[in-house]
Design a protein around this motif. Structure first.
Motif, PDB file in Angstrom:
ATOM      1  N   TRP A  44      -3.852  -0.452  -2.466  1.00 38.91           N
ATOM      2  CA  TRP A  44      -4.531   0.741  -2.960  1.00 38.91           C
ATOM      3  C   TRP A  44      -3.541   1.891  -3.041  1.00 38.91           C
ATOM      4  N   GLN A  45      -3.869   2.829  -3.920  1.00 38.20           N
ATOM      5  CA  GLN A  45      -2.989   3.950  -4.242  1.00 38.20           C
ATOM      6  C   GLN A  45      -1.610   3.472  -4.687  1.00 38.20           C
ATOM      7  N   LYS A  53     -10.850  -0.179   4.255  1.00 37.38           N
ATOM      8  CA  LYS A  53      -9.713   0.713   4.484  1.00 37.38           C
ATOM      9  C   LYS A  53      -9.356   1.470   3.209  1.00 37.38           C
ATOM     10  N   HIS A 113      -3.094  13.647  -3.039  1.00 38.03           N
ATOM     11  CA  HIS A 113      -4.014  13.859  -4.147  1.00 38.03           C
ATOM     12  C   HIS A 113      -3.677  15.169  -4.847  1.00 38.03           C
ATOM     13  N   THR A 128     -12.568   6.268  -8.357  1.00 39.07           N
ATOM     14  CA  THR A 128     -11.927   5.033  -7.916  1.00 39.07           C
ATOM     15  C   THR A 128     -11.737   4.098  -9.104  1.00 39.07           C
ATOM     16  N   THR A 155       0.849  -1.181   0.000  1.00 35.49           N
ATOM     17  CA  THR A 155       0.000   0.000   0.000  1.00 35.49           C
ATOM     18  C   THR A 155       0.886   1.233   0.000  1.00 35.49           C
ATOM     19  N   HIS A 199       0.351   5.264  -0.004  1.00 35.82           N
ATOM     20  CA  HIS A 199      -0.574   6.392   0.026  1.00 35.82           C
ATOM     21  C   HIS A 199       0.073   7.593  -0.646  1.00 35.82           C
ATOM     22  N   ARG A 242     -18.110  10.749   0.324  1.00 34.79           N
ATOM     23  CA  ARG A 242     -16.750  11.266   0.489  1.00 34.79           C
ATOM     24  C   ARG A 242     -16.354  12.235  -0.618  1.00 34.79           C
ATOM     25  N   SER A 256     -11.020  10.923  -1.734  1.00 34.97           N
ATOM     26  CA  SER A 256     -11.245  12.349  -1.531  1.00 34.97           C
ATOM     27  C   SER A 256     -12.154  12.929  -2.614  1.00 34.97           C
ATOM     28  N   TYR A 313      -7.977   7.207  -8.121  1.00 31.28           N
ATOM     29  CA  TYR A 313      -7.650   6.632  -6.814  1.00 31.28           C
ATOM     30  C   TYR A 313      -7.712   5.127  -7.029  1.00 31.28           C
ATOM     31  N   GLY A 351      -9.868   6.204   2.102  1.00 34.77           N
ATOM     32  CA  GLY A 351      -8.917   7.227   1.691  1.00 34.77           C
ATOM     33  C   GLY A 351      -9.365   8.096   0.537  1.00 34.77           C
TER      34      GLY A 351
END
Length: 235
Positions: free
Chosen positions: A161-162, A84, A8, A95, A3, A5, A118, A90, A65, A88
């Motif tokens: 993710w990310q 989870k 953005h 997605t 992962t 992060h 979100r 935004s 994302y 994250g």
């Protein structure tokens, strides 16, 4: 679990991000694809298997994302990493779901509701979707590769993710999508715009869009197609 992060598009504030997104909503993917070609980016189109659900679900435009998963049998009861990953997201994000799942749904109504709360502005799914009628009621644009009633729980699990992901392409087998790249989808299909060229692509696509508007007006006023091509060149 892998992962990473990623901020953005940290150089842009929320207002600037939304202004850019609204401008992209006014240009066609066909014009953007032509601009990408002029920049030597020939393989940014996604497979024609990606279609909007429902068909009139609206245009897709926002920052990628990424969420990745794989077929991985496990006990019933949910996928905590999926939650989870979704936490994250935004405002202004799209997605992008990837992985080796076949025949199962990555994305349904409840995730769409949570994403929309979100500020997420749509989803691109290299896999399955369900609850299409209910997602339509959310006015949440979704492009997916197929539909299926079969849930992912106990079958397909998020494992990152990310991170950069690979999505099925139109002119290449795969197109890489990185966090912060821009996703644009309409009736003609879906493109991925690398974040490094985003401003250049937008300005050139807007100029091309305005030129095409002028051509349409002149054609309606009686200009022949041959004369229009002689005046404006190939468009």
């Amino acid at each position: 679990m892998e992962t990473t992060h990623v901020a953005h598009d940290a150089a842009r504030g929320a207002a600037e991000r939304e202004a850019i997104r609204q401008r992209f909503l006014k240009v066609d993917t066909s014009n953007v694809a032509d601009v990408l070609d002029t920049l030597g980016l020939f393989d940014q189109g996604l497979s024609s298997a990606f279609t909007p659900f429902p068909a009139n679900g609206g245009k897709l435009a926002g920052w990628a994302y990424t969420i990745r998963g794989q077929m991985s049998p496990y006990a019933l009861g949910g996928d905590p990493d999926k939650m989870k990953a979704c936490a994250g997201v935004s405002a202004g994000d799209v997605t992008v779901w990837s992985g080796d799942g076949e025949g199962v749904c990555y994305f349904g109504e409840l995730i769409a509701i949570g994403m929309k709360e979100r500020g997420c502005v749509g989803s691109l799914i290299d896999g399955g979707i369900r609850d299409i009628r209910w997602i339509a009621a959310q006015a949440f644009p979704v492009f997916a590769r197929y539909r299926t009633p079969v849930q992912s729980i106990a079958r397909w699990k998020v494992n990152g993710w990310q991170v950069p992901v690979s999505i099925r392409g139109a002119t290449s087998q795969w197109v890489q999508v990185r966090p912060g790249d821009f996703v644009l989808g309409d009736e003609d299909g879906v493109l991925v715009i690398p974040h490094e060229v985003l401003d250049t692509v937008l300005l050139q696509a807007e100029r091309l869009t305005e030129q095409e508007r002028s051509i349409r007006v002149e054609l309606q006023q009686g200009l022949s197609l041959a004369d229009a091509l002689a005046k404006y060149g190939h468009v």
